[in-house]
Design a protein around this motif. Structure first.
Motif, mmCIF file in Angstrom:
data_model
loop_
_atom_site.group_PDB
_atom_site.id
_atom_site.type_symbol
_atom_site.label_atom_id
_atom_site.label_comp_id
_atom_site.label_asym_id
_atom_site.label_seq_id
_atom_site.Cartn_x
_atom_site.Cartn_y
_atom_site.Cartn_z
ATOM 1 N N ILE A 1 0.497 8.734 2.440
ATOM 2 C CA ILE A 1 1.846 8.004 3.029
ATOM 3 C C ILE A 1 2.096 8.245 4.411
ATOM 4 N N PHE A 2 1.507 9.177 5.248
ATOM 5 C CA PHE A 2 1.626 9.647 6.518
ATOM 6 C C PHE A 2 0.734 8.442 7.151
ATOM 7 N N LYS A 3 -0.511 8.258 6.734
ATOM 8 C CA LYS A 3 -1.646 7.412 7.248
ATOM 9 C C LYS A 3 -0.894 6.116 7.268
ATOM 10 N N ILE A 4 -0.445 5.354 6.153
ATOM 11 C CA ILE A 4 -0.097 4.138 6.132
ATOM 12 C C ILE A 4 1.253 3.863 6.942
ATOM 13 N N ALA A 5 2.134 4.864 7.102
ATOM 14 C CA ALA A 5 3.038 4.922 8.252
ATOM 15 C C ALA A 5 2.654 4.799 9.498
ATOM 16 N N LYS B 1 0.985 -1.346 0.094
ATOM 17 C CA LYS B 1 0.101 -0.156 -0.086
ATOM 18 C C LYS B 1 0.795 1.268 0.060
ATOM 19 N N MET B 2 1.959 1.262 0.742
ATOM 20 C CA MET B 2 2.914 2.229 0.983
ATOM 21 C C MET B 2 3.489 2.638 -0.583
ATOM 22 N N ARG B 3 4.029 1.534 -1.250
ATOM 23 C CA ARG B 3 4.596 1.675 -2.767
ATOM 24 C C ARG B 3 3.332 2.423 -3.409
ATOM 25 N N GLU B 4 2.138 1.715 -3.405
ATOM 26 C CA GLU B 4 1.053 2.264 -4.271
ATOM 27 C C GLU B 4 0.864 3.930 -4.048
ATOM 28 N N ALA B 5 0.870 4.276 -2.794
ATOM 29 C CA ALA B 5 0.658 5.610 -2.289
ATOM 30 C C ALA B 5 1.983 6.336 -2.705
#
Length: 145
Positions: free
Chosen positions: A49-53, A28-32
């Motif tokens: 990116i902040f939300k996934i982190a 998901k991070m790579r997608e974002a």
């Protein structure tokens, strides 16, 4: 002679239980990161990116501190390998920061008037009821909400 470095990583016991979730979050991070920012404000491009982190760090934090399902060795491994943010988790352990969304929201130097972010203000004290943090898109991470 210098040590020969290898790419082999010794995974601690229990890694196979959390690996699928962490791999999914990394995907998901790579997608974002590769998602185009067309039609968004400059600051909105970083919000996913902040939300996934935050989600990755919260997952590791909850497994170790709340549910006690992983060992200290596996927890430290996740922090060392960058699966979770060590500094954010350190703040979550302190009273008043249990729901902190990102570290930028509490740094006064990043805000007008040298205060913290508007998302850190409890909802009952806000003049505007619906807000979004400029840094990470958070709608409110004050502990009293």
């Amino acid at each position: 002679m210098p040590k020969v470095k290898t790419n082999r990583v010794n995974y601690p016991e229990g890694w196979e239980l959390i690996e699928p979730t962490l791999r999914e979050l990394q995907a998901k991070m790579r997608e974002a990161e590769n998602d185009p920012d067309d039609g968004k404000r400059k600051c909105e491009g970083m919000w996913p990116i902040f939300k996934i982190a935050h989600q990755k760090s919260r997952y590791v934090f909850d497994l170790y501190h709340k549910r006690k399902e992983i060992s200290k060795e596996l927890y430290e491994f996740c922090l060392e390998q960058g699966y979770a943010d060590r500094n954010l988790i350190a703040k979550w352990k302190k009273p008043g920061y249990e729901r902190l969304c990102c570290l930028r929201c509490m740094q006064p130097r990043d805000h007008n008037f040298q205060t913290t972010c508007v998302c850190r203000v409890p909802k009952h004290l806000r003049e505007e009821k619906v807000i979004e943090c400029v840094h990470c898109g958070c709608a409110g991470c004050a502990s009293g909400d």
